[in-house]
Design an enzyme around this catalytic site. Structure first.
Site, PDB file in Angstrom:
ATOM      1  CE  LYS A   1      -4.458  -1.477   1.773  1.00 52.78           C
ATOM      2  NZ  LYS A   1      -4.315  -2.911   2.141  1.00 52.78           N
TER       3      LYS A   1
ATOM      4  CD  GLU B   1     -10.987   5.042   1.623  1.00 52.15           C
ATOM      5  OE1 GLU B   1     -10.790   6.215   1.245  1.00 52.15           O
ATOM      6  OE2 GLU B   1     -10.421   4.057   1.106  1.00 52.15           O
TER       7      GLU B   1
ATOM      8  CB  SER C   1      -0.116  -8.186  -1.052  1.00 57.25           C
ATOM      9  OG  SER C   1      -0.938  -9.016  -0.236  1.00 57.25           O
TER      10      SER C   1
HETATM   11  C1  LIG Z   1      -5.133  -3.953   1.789  1.00 55.00           C
HETATM   12  C2  LIG Z   1      -4.417  -5.203   1.476  1.00 55.00           C
HETATM   13  C3  LIG Z   1      -4.808  -6.040   0.411  1.00 55.00           C
HETATM   14  C4  LIG Z   1      -6.044  -5.791  -0.414  1.00 55.00           C
HETATM   15  O1  LIG Z   1      -6.028  -4.629  -1.189  1.00 55.00           O
HETATM   16  P1  LIG Z   1      -5.806  -4.665  -2.755  1.00 55.00           P
HETATM   17  O2  LIG Z   1      -6.145  -3.301  -3.196  1.00 55.00           O
HETATM   18  O3  LIG Z   1      -6.723  -5.704  -3.332  1.00 55.00           O
HETATM   19  O4  LIG Z   1      -4.387  -5.018  -3.003  1.00 55.00           O
HETATM   20  C5  LIG Z   1      -4.042  -7.157   0.123  1.00 55.00           C
HETATM   21  N1  LIG Z   1      -2.957  -7.471   0.858  1.00 55.00           N
HETATM   22  C6  LIG Z   1      -2.553  -6.713   1.895  1.00 55.00           C
HETATM   23  C7  LIG Z   1      -1.344  -7.126   2.662  1.00 55.00           C
HETATM   24  C8  LIG Z   1      -3.261  -5.556   2.237  1.00 55.00           C
HETATM   25  O5  LIG Z   1      -2.856  -4.804   3.281  1.00 55.00           O
END
Ligand SMILES: *Cc1c(COP(=O)(O)O)cnc(C)c1O
Length: 399
Positions: free
Chosen positions: A92, A114, A381
């Site tokens: 993010k 948000e 992610s």
């Molecule tokens: C917020 C988050 C997501 C989901 O958000 P996307 O916009 O779909 O990427 C996925 N993985 C992690 C670690 C997150 O913090």
């Protein structure tokens, strides 16, 4: 029409996307679009963005060959793109750095955001501190109660967290409140949206800022494995980490792209957050896309063990990638994600986010059906430190 030229000038990805906002926001959206298109082609902006990603975020993130995990499954090789190693522990931050840099150039000293689980709120509060900007984060009061650690994190970083008491007191109510703030304070305020959703140009802009992930993979994979992967997998909440790794691979037609949604307690149970797998097109949060809605167009309550995937919509570019068959979308349920979470902990010494565990679970399902020389690249992610309490509770352990 080549899908990698998307979106068109009005922000359409095929029949999806667009700008569904109130009259009062049109001027702000037009200004944002013009400024973004200008800075996107500005070498100085791009040089500063690259510098920040390297020295503040810690990029490039490495790719790791999960050999023990792959050997234990006896099939395809699983590689992990380590977004969990970024500053603040997820992808993010790539996007919030980019949007904060744009806000500064537009002369806005105040940023709003948000947040649901708090991860986007923390990433926004982080860049606000980094650049010395005022930061206000809207969060449903129910989420404030459930995510006390992230609320405190945001406060430590100097942000003001505003609990929202309307509706179900969760993410969608926080979104409405942030929109209201933006309408009122548009002169000095920049609204940082945390995923590839919202009105144009947000889906395109957030995708562009996160595309550094896929561009790095394009050069790292040949160095590590001698070639590009056969399949790229990523979890899909709003869809920003998936678009970030997918987008540079779209022209590479031999690479399969696979998005993994939250199947919750199973699609048949109705308790899930799989908008692409089980939803239908409609309009939500400023764009046309796939949604979880009932026969009257009312948004259905979503469920997932991972708060970051718990969203009833999805970015419009994913809707188009689905319909055009360039990407495939599947769902992984809570139990499968938890199993993948525990397996990665013990086999590789990496504690993944529950969101990322969904993508990993799909790779673990596919690997045994494929030859050993095939390659699955998973976008890891984020890291799982934030998920300790959730996982412990599911295991009947009180921390
Ligand atoms: C917020 C988050 C997501 C989901 O958000 P996307 O916009 O779909 O990427 C996925 N993985 C992690 C670690 C997150 O913090």
């Amino acid at each position: 029409m080549k899908i990698y030229d998307m979106p068109d000038a009005q922000g359409h990805f095929g029949p999806y996307g667009g700008t569904f906002v109130s009259e009062t926001l049109i001027a702000a959206i037009d200004e944002l679009k013009a400024q973004y298109l200008h800075y996107r082609d500005d070498p100085q902006f791009q040089a500063e963005f690259a510098y920040e990603l390297k020295h503040y975020v810690g990029r490039p993130s490495p790719i790791y060959h999960a050999r023990r995990l792959s050997d234990s499954l006896g099939g395809a090789q699983i590689y992990l793109k380590r977004e969990d190693l970024n500053h603040t522990g997820a992808h993010k931050i790539n996007n919030t750095v980019g949007q904060a840099m744009l806000a500064r150039r537009m002369g806005k000293q105040r940023i709003i955001a948000e947040t649901g689980a708090g991860q986007h709120g923390v990433a926004s509060a982080t860049v606000a501190a980094r650049y010395g900007m005022e930061c206000v984060v809207y969060m449903g009061s129910e989420d404030v109660r459930r995510q006390a650690q992230n609320v405190y994190r945001m406060k430590l970083l100097g942000a003001r967290v505003v609990p929202v008491e309307s509706g179900s007191k969760t993410l969608k109510d926080a979104l409405n409140e942030a929109m209201r703030d933006w309408v009122t304070n548009v002169q000095n305020t920049f609204y940082i949206i945390g995923t590839v959703a919202g009105p144009h140009p947000y889906p395109m802009m957030v995708r562009d800022f996160n595309s550094v992930v896929g561009r790095e993979c394009l050069t790292q994979m040949p160095e590590m494995a001698g070639r590009q992967p056969d399949v790229v997998l990523a979890c899909v909440g709003g869809g920003s980490n998936a678009m970030g790794i997918f987008h540079p691979y779209i022209p590479h037609e031999s690479v399969r792209l696979m998005g993994v949604e939250a199947g919750g307690e199973g699609i048949a149970s109705g308790h899930h957050a799989a908008s692409l797998v089980a939803g239908s097109p409609g309009v939500l949060h400023g764009n046309r896309t796939y949604l979880l809605q009932d026969g009257n167009g009312q948004i259905i309550e979503t469920h997932s063990i991972s708060a970051g995937l718990d969203y009833p919509g999805v970015g419009p570019e994913h809707a188009w990638l689905k319909d055009s068959h360039r990407a495939e979308y599947v769902a992984i349920n809570d139990d499968e994600a938890l199993h993948a979470f525990h397996t990665l902990c013990r086999m590789e010494g990496i504690i993944p986010a529950l969101e990322s565990s969904h993508a990993l679970a799909q790779a673990m399902k596919m690997a045994p059906t494929m030859d050993k020389d095939r390659i699955l690249l998973v976008n890891l992610s984020g890291r799982g430190d934030k998920d300790m309490a959730t996982v412990a509770e599911r295991s009947g352990i009180k921390l």
